[in-house]
Each structure stands twice: as C-alpha cells, then as structure tokens.
Write an enzyme that holds these catalytic residues in place. Structure first.
Site, PDB file in Angstrom:
ATOM      1  N   GLU A  41       0.842  -1.192   0.000  1.00  0.00           N
ATOM      2  CA  GLU A  41       0.000   0.000   0.000  1.00  0.00           C
ATOM      3  C   GLU A  41       0.882   1.248   0.000  1.00  0.00           C
ATOM      4  O   GLU A  41       1.713   1.441   0.876  1.00  0.00           O
ATOM      5  CB  GLU A  41      -0.871  -0.022   1.263  1.00  0.00           C
ATOM      6  CG  GLU A  41      -1.657   1.229   1.484  1.00  0.00           C
ATOM      7  CD  GLU A  41      -2.387   1.223   2.837  1.00  0.00           C
ATOM      8  OE1 GLU A  41      -2.277   0.212   3.562  1.00  0.00           O
ATOM      9  OE2 GLU A  41      -3.045   2.220   3.158  1.00  0.00           O
ATOM     10  N   ASP A  75      -1.075  -1.077   5.702  1.00  0.00           N
ATOM     11  CA  ASP A  75      -0.955  -0.449   7.021  1.00  0.00           C
ATOM     12  C   ASP A  75      -1.959  -1.041   7.995  1.00  0.00           C
ATOM     13  O   ASP A  75      -3.028  -1.490   7.595  1.00  0.00           O
ATOM     14  CB  ASP A  75      -1.241   1.062   6.920  1.00  0.00           C
ATOM     15  CG  ASP A  75      -0.152   1.785   6.137  1.00  0.00           C
ATOM     16  OD1 ASP A  75       0.951   1.214   6.006  1.00  0.00           O
ATOM     17  OD2 ASP A  75      -0.409   2.902   5.656  1.00  0.00           O
ATOM     18  N   ASP A  92      -4.180   0.181   9.759  1.00  0.00           N
ATOM     19  CA  ASP A  92      -5.205   1.165  10.103  1.00  0.00           C
ATOM     20  C   ASP A  92      -6.448   0.920   9.243  1.00  0.00           C
ATOM     21  O   ASP A  92      -6.512  -0.055   8.506  1.00  0.00           O
ATOM     22  CB  ASP A  92      -4.674   2.595   9.927  1.00  0.00           C
ATOM     23  CG  ASP A  92      -4.249   2.864   8.485  1.00  0.00           C
ATOM     24  OD1 ASP A  92      -4.544   2.019   7.599  1.00  0.00           O
ATOM     25  OD2 ASP A  92      -3.621   3.905   8.242  1.00  0.00           O
ATOM     26  N   ASP A 109      -7.701   2.427   6.592  1.00  0.00           N
ATOM     27  CA  ASP A 109      -7.486   2.400   5.145  1.00  0.00           C
ATOM     28  C   ASP A 109      -6.814   1.109   4.707  1.00  0.00           C
ATOM     29  O   ASP A 109      -7.173   0.509   3.702  1.00  0.00           O
ATOM     30  CB  ASP A 109      -6.618   3.590   4.716  1.00  0.00           C
ATOM     31  CG  ASP A 109      -7.433   4.861   4.623  1.00  0.00           C
ATOM     32  OD1 ASP A 109      -8.682   4.754   4.633  1.00  0.00           O
ATOM     33  OD2 ASP A 109      -6.827   5.951   4.557  1.00  0.00           O
TER      34      ASP A 109
END
Ligand code: 0RA
Length: 732
Positions: A430, A503, A505, A507
């Site tokens: 990503e 990641d 998180d 997203d």
C-alpha cells in the site's frame, strides 16, 4: 486380551485386528489426523443419526462440546440394537461399534445414503477415541457400554428404565496421541450442522458449546430445506427471481436416484453453486452439476429463442447464464462414486441425465408460467455476455500491445530475478513510500514488489468489463501471470506467495478487504492453493536500554508491560496473601481485559457498573463483563474493588512501573519504517510473521464478502455494530 475375559474367538480376533488397523493407519480411514480428521469424527457419528432421520425414525439430534473436551451426539432414533447378534454371540451394539463397516443396518434393505466423506462408520471413531461411552434407550430400558481405543472396557448393561423413549447417545474423546488437533471448533461444526439441517428438512439439530469461554448455543431446523438454504445464502443480496425448486427421482444403475434443486437469481455479479451427494459437499462438482448446468443452458437458449428474447448472434455462454445465480443441487445416490483430487467429485454417469431432465422440464414450465421473471433473467444474461465481449475486445487490444501475456510486465512492478515460482514472492504494498522501502529492502532474487496507489476497485460492484478497464486490476492480473476468466491457468502463476502488505489502520484494512474480494471472487484458485498471505507488520517498536524490539499486537504489548512491571512489585489478593509471579500476571491480564471491556461498553453509551449490577441486562458487553468479574472473584476481589478505583490504580501502577526506562512507539504506517526495518520485521522469511489466507467455509466467506462489499448498507451497518465488541484490539 484381558478385556475380553479370555474367551475370545475368531470374530473377536478380527475385531481386534480391525481396530488396530484403523489406529495404525488412521489417515486411510478418515482422510487425515489434523483439524479435518478431528472434526470428521463428529460428522461420522452425526451421520448415523441423520440416517435414522432419513429412515423416518428420528426428529431431533443434540450435539454438545463438553467442558472436558469430549463431544456428545444424542438422537431420538430407534437406538442401536442391543440384542444378541446371531452369529457373533455378542450384543449387536458391540458389533456396530467394533466391527468396521458394520454400522449399517444388518438386513441390507436400507442403504446408507448419508455417510461421511469416507463412510467408515462409527466403529472407526471408536477405534480413534481414547474413550467412548454409549447409552441406548430401547425396549423400555436404558443401556450403557464403554470402550477405550476401540475395545470394550465396560460391557453392555442395563442401568435404568426409559419408558417408551428410544434413542442413542454417543460421547467420545478423541485419542490425542493420534490427532494433531486437540479441540473442536464451534464455527467448523456449526457450518456443517447447519448445512445438514438444510439438506435434511424437518430435522432439528441442536448444538451447544460447554467448553471455551463463550457458551454458544444454536438450533437448526428448516422446514423449507434447500429452498431456505438458498434464501440463507442470498441474505443481503437483492433477488431477481423467487427461489425456484425442482425435485424428482429416477431409477439409476444401482437403485433409485433422488435429485433436488433450488435456485434463485440475484443482481450480484458472482455465482454460487453448491452441490451435494448423500449429504456430502461435492466441492469438485461432478455429474449432478454438469447435468444442472447443461439443462439451464439448454432451457434458457430454447425459451429465449422461442420467445424472441435471444438471437443467434447473442452467443451466450453458460457463465453468462449463471451470473447472479445461487443454486443448491442435492442428490441421493445408492452407490456413489467419488473421484477427483479430494474425492469430492461425483462420478456416476447416469446422474447427469437424471438431474438434467428434471431441471429442463420443470424450468421450462416455470419460465412459461412466469414470463416476466424469465425476461429479467435473460436480460441479465445478455448484459453479462456484452460485458464479457467488451472485456475480450479490450484484452485483444492490450494483447497486441503485449500487456496481458507477461511479455511486458507492468512498469510499476519491481520483479525478482528467480524464475521458479515456488521460490518467489510478490508483495502488494500500500502506498508509494512503503513501496519504496520494500523495494530497497527486499531480497531481489526472490521478492517482487508491486506498489498499489489508492483504493483497489471493488469487484463486488463491477462487471468484468469495468474491472479490466481498471489500471490497478490489470497490473495485478499481469503481474500474477495466470490470465483471467476463460484464459485462467493457475500453472502460469509467477509467484506461489502473494503477500498483501497494508498499514494496520482503517485504510489498510479496507485495501486488504478489496484485494481479498478480488482474489476470492475472481481468482479463487489462488486462495484454494494457499498462495495468498497477509503480512503482519509490527504495531509497536519498544526501546529499552538502547535495545529495540518489535511488538506485533496490542495484546503482546500489554503482556510485555505487565511482565516488566511486575518485576520487583508485589501483588496481593484481597485477603492479603502475596501472589506468585504467574498468578500476579494472570490477575493483571484480567484487569487489563476488564479495563478494555469497560472502555468499549462506555463508548457505546452504557454504564459498565450498571450493566454488571443488573442481572437482567443482556448483550455481549454485559456477558463479557460478568464473566470477567466472576474470574476476579477467585482472587477475592469484587466489582467494588474495580469501580471504587483500587484495582484500576494497581493496574496503572504496574503498567507505569513497566514503562520506566522504556520508550514505546506506535507505527502509523508501513511508510514510517526504513528499508532495513521493513525487511527485518515484515519481509525477512526467517523472522517475519505472515498469515496464510484459508477458505474454511465457503458459505460464510460468500456472505461476508457480499455483506462487506455489496450494495446493502443497513445489514453492513448492523454487522459492524454487532462485531464492534470483537474488534476492540484492532484499530477500526
Ligand atoms: C443399526 C441398526 C439400526 C439402527 C442403528 C444401527 C443406529 C445407529 C446409530 C448411531 C447413532 N444413532 C443411531 N441410531 C440407530 C436399526 C434398528 C432397528 O431396526 O430397530
């Protein structure tokens, strides 16, 4: 031979040899000795009860995972016969449970239509169980017999009366010296028991877990049978037709073949076909599936042509006609032949024609009686065909430019030098900055990097033509090398490990889900072959005395702080006794859990103290708290000690003591790690943690992807709310 009291005869010797044979080569009888085999034991026992149900003698099956790890299957069938076996001169129940393949009915009139994948019978389960206890209610008496590893340890005896009741109760504890798996999984058994209830309408299967922390309980009963199965599979999808049901039976080569089909079209772009023979999920399909598919194609073509809805040049394929279709095909075949790599492909040739003719006749009648539904289906089919054509044209033009065939790899791909796919890995990363670090840090020989920019297209909501117009998706297809759709060829995979590295998180989780949706819907073989992985980058970097360490999860960090914090720190139970290190650690872990649950409950607008105090309060938060506080009572502490602040202070003190001289850094994204760090923590095969993506339950997976990525907003909102409790450790 002491268990046979010395008076063994030829049959007894055979029994011993049979039981020993199973124990020597368990995999030959139940497939494997891992998780699959372990659960297979349950299916083998349950199948006997299902047989009783199919024969019309049993309406209720009760399955319980007991608190000691054993499992009980109880039914209200006729009960295993307990009278003397005419030739074996022992109780029939002993024969059923110790002689291989003697599980069936003795008179041979009643072929076993259910039966686990291997159809080995309950005697195999007995052979592979450390112990087994069987109770039978029959002829007004309650009978009891016990075995260990397939041999009688307590001979059959009458232990009570039961009036008019009949039934069988089998409790067994698998032999842990044989299996590598040592616990029954609720989800695994649930999926199978639900499926059995759908496939055998009217049977009630009750399932309870008395082991583990959370006491689950479910009842499966479907008067609608496989029609309800289709509705269940289509929960959260938008139907385009009613559920259409066909059934019939015809004489086959070895007896009567029964076939049942339920189907429904939805506006989804994917297809879900599940086929069964004798209650066994035939994952590889076979003659029942090809019979259905052929009939569907013929009928749609004929109805379409007769009613001028289709023209010759429309050139529909079977795939076009199955877009949005959910179908269950269930057949009962007296002597099934299973073929294929995993022996889950039905081979009996005559079944194709039998299923085919049942579907053709009745589907045509349905179309004629429901012309508007027929029109909707055919219009969808045409759209699917046009999208496929457009995609093919696009593919042709890119092929001429050499994009899709691997001759020219996408510019963003940083490929590795090794050409043997079994040695290579593709990292889907990503963002450009993490992509840069990964590219610098990687092992150039075996690790390729493909940086992904922005969000990947949600393929749940796009047809093939739009998908192939998406640059990110095209790049992925080219890099992986297997082609797409009709040209798909797994043997062309350029990497046998495809690692999603995002990641930790929201997203990242979204991108991960989008990629998984793509693989699951469009390249399922990658997942079946076990080629797809999730990278596990660390969440924290912890530094102490100039030495740094990486920590993977919140739970691990808590443990670390508590362990360090308990160093030269005394913790006492309520009565003042000093706890030893292990007990102290267990108490601190419990307090950390209570803290997390309280926080979550508060975030959802409740008062944790009020929830605990109110016995009538329900919901997962309340039940978690109640469980946690009941554990706390074993240290002599009560709710007042927590809500009064005393224990909370203890937890804070231990934690801050643990933090002394420590610096804790939480990574906000992969991009924060430099090349060396990213390689060392997440990519280095000798140090990294990766999760292999497995497909345990196709039904659950389909529903999850539909729910998370599909159109319906309300069920998604509800799912996220319901599951918020389970993800308190994630950064969602
Ligand atoms: C042999 C013969 C009969 C029933 C069974 C076995 C039987 C086995 C199991 C295992 C679990 N539940 C079961 N229920 C029945 C036929 C008995 C008769 O003819 O009455």
């Amino acid at each position: 031979m002491s268990e046979n009291n010395g008076n063994y005869n030829a049959e007894n010797i055979q029994v011993l040899e049979g039981m020993e044979a199973v124990r020597k080569r368990p995999a030959m009888y139940i497939g494997d000795t891992g998780e699959r085999g372990y659960h297979h034991l349950v299916y083998e026992v349950v199948d006997n009860s299902i047989d009783e149900a199919l024969a019309g003698y049993c309406s209720m099956i009760d399955v319980v995972i007991n608190s000691d790890g054993s499992l009980t299957v109880q039914d209200n069938g006729r009960g295993i016969p307990v009278d003397m076996h005419p030739t074996q001169k022992r109780p029939a129940i002993e024969v059923v449970l110790t002689v291989l393949h003697a599980g069936g009915k003795f008179d041979g009139s009643n072929y076993k239509v259910s039966g686990g994948l291997h159809g080995v019978g309950v005697s195999c389960v007995n052979a592979l169980s450390d112990w087994m206890k069987v109770e039978v209610k029959r002829g007004g008496k309650l009978h009891h017999i016990e075995f260990s590893r397939g041999h009688v340890t307590k001979p059959l005896e009458v232990v009570g009366e039961c009036g008019a009741e009949t039934g069988t109760k089998v409790t067994f504890f698998p032999d842990h010296t044989i299996f590598s798996c040592h616990a029954f999984k609720w989800e695994t058994l649930c999926a199978r028991l639900r499926e059995l209830a759908f496939l055998n309408k009217g049977v009630t299967i009750h399932f309870r877990d008395d082991e583990g922390e959370a006491r689950h309980e479910e009842t499966f009963h479907y008067d609608g049978g496989i029609d309800e199965f289709v509705s269940f599979l289509n929960t959260n999808k938008k139907p385009l037709s009613p559920v259409i049901h066909f059934e019939g039976e015809k004489e086959g080569l070895t007896g009567m073949v029964q076939a049942e089909v339920s189907m429904q079209y939805t506006d989804s772009y994917s297809t879900l076909e599940q086929t069964y023979c004798n209650n066994i999920h035939t994952i590889e399909g076979g003659t029942h599936l090809s019979g259905f598919r052929g009939a569907l194609t013929r009928t749609i073509n004929k109805y379409g042509a007769d009613n001028k809805l289709l023209k010759e040049k429309d050139n529909l394929t079977g795939d076009d006609m199955r877009e949005g279709l959910t179908v269950i095909v269930s057949v009962k075949v007296p002597q099934p032949q299973f073929e294929g790599q995993t022996k889950t492909k039905l081979g009996n040739g005559e079944v194709e024609g039998i299923v085919g003719s049942i579907v053709s006749d009745k589907l045509m009648t349905f179309f004629e009686e429901n012309p508007s539904v027929a029109k909707t289906i055919i219009e969808k089919t045409l759209l699917a065909a046009r999208a496929r054509e457009a995609a093919r044209a696009a593919r042709e033009s890119t092929r001429r430019k050499g994009v899709m065939d691997g001759l020219s790899l996408p510019g963003k791909l940083r490929d590795c030098s090794e050409r043997d796919p079994s040695k290579t890995e593709l990292f889907l990363v990503e963002g450009d900055s993490a992509g840069g670090s990964a590219q610098t840090g990687r092992d150039r020989a075996t690790q390729a990097i493909l940086p992904l920019r922005g969000k990947v297209l949600n393929v749940e909501k796009a047809r093939i033509d739009r998908m192939l117009a998406n640059a990110e998706i095209r790049t992925l297809i080219t890099a992986i090398g297997c082609g797409f759709g009709e040209e798909w060829d797994i043997s062309k995979a350029r990497y046998h490990k495809i690692v999603i590295m995002t990641d930790a998180d929201v997203d990242g989780a979204h991108i991960r889900t989008l990629l998984l949706t793509f693989f699951y819907r469009k390249m399922p073989e990658l997942i079946e072959k076990g080629y797809v992985y999730l990278a596990q980058p660390p969440l924290y970097k912890v530094e102490r005395k100039k030495k740094s360490e990486y920590v993977l999860t919140d739970g691990e960090l808590t443990q670390k702080l508590l362990t360090l914090g308990l160093d030269d720190f005394e913790v006492k139970s309520k009565d003042g006794a000093v706890l030893d290190k292990d007990r102290a650690k267990a108490l601190m872990t419990l307090l950390a859990e209570i803290e997390a649950t309280c926080k979550m409950v508060e975030e959802r607008g409740f008062n944790p103290e009020a929830l605990v105090g109110d016995d009538s309060s329900q919901g997962s938060g309340a039940s978690m708290l109640k469980k946690e506080f009941s554990s706390l009572s074993s240290y002599g502490y009560g709710t007042a000690d927590w809500f009064g602040g005393g224990l909370k202070k203890l937890l804070d003190d231990v934690r801050s003591h643990g933090k002394q001289g420590l610096s804790v850094y939480r990574f906000k994204g992969l991009g924060e790690m430099d090349a060396k760090e990213l390689y060392a923590t997440t990519m280095d095969p000798s140090k990294r943690h990766m999760m292999r993506v497995k497909l345990n339950d196709a039904v659950a997976a389909d529903q999850m992807f539909t729910l998370l990525m599909g159109d319906e907003v309300e069920p998604r909102r509800k799912f996220i709310e319901d599951n918020a409790l389970n993800v308190r450790n994630l950064d969602f």
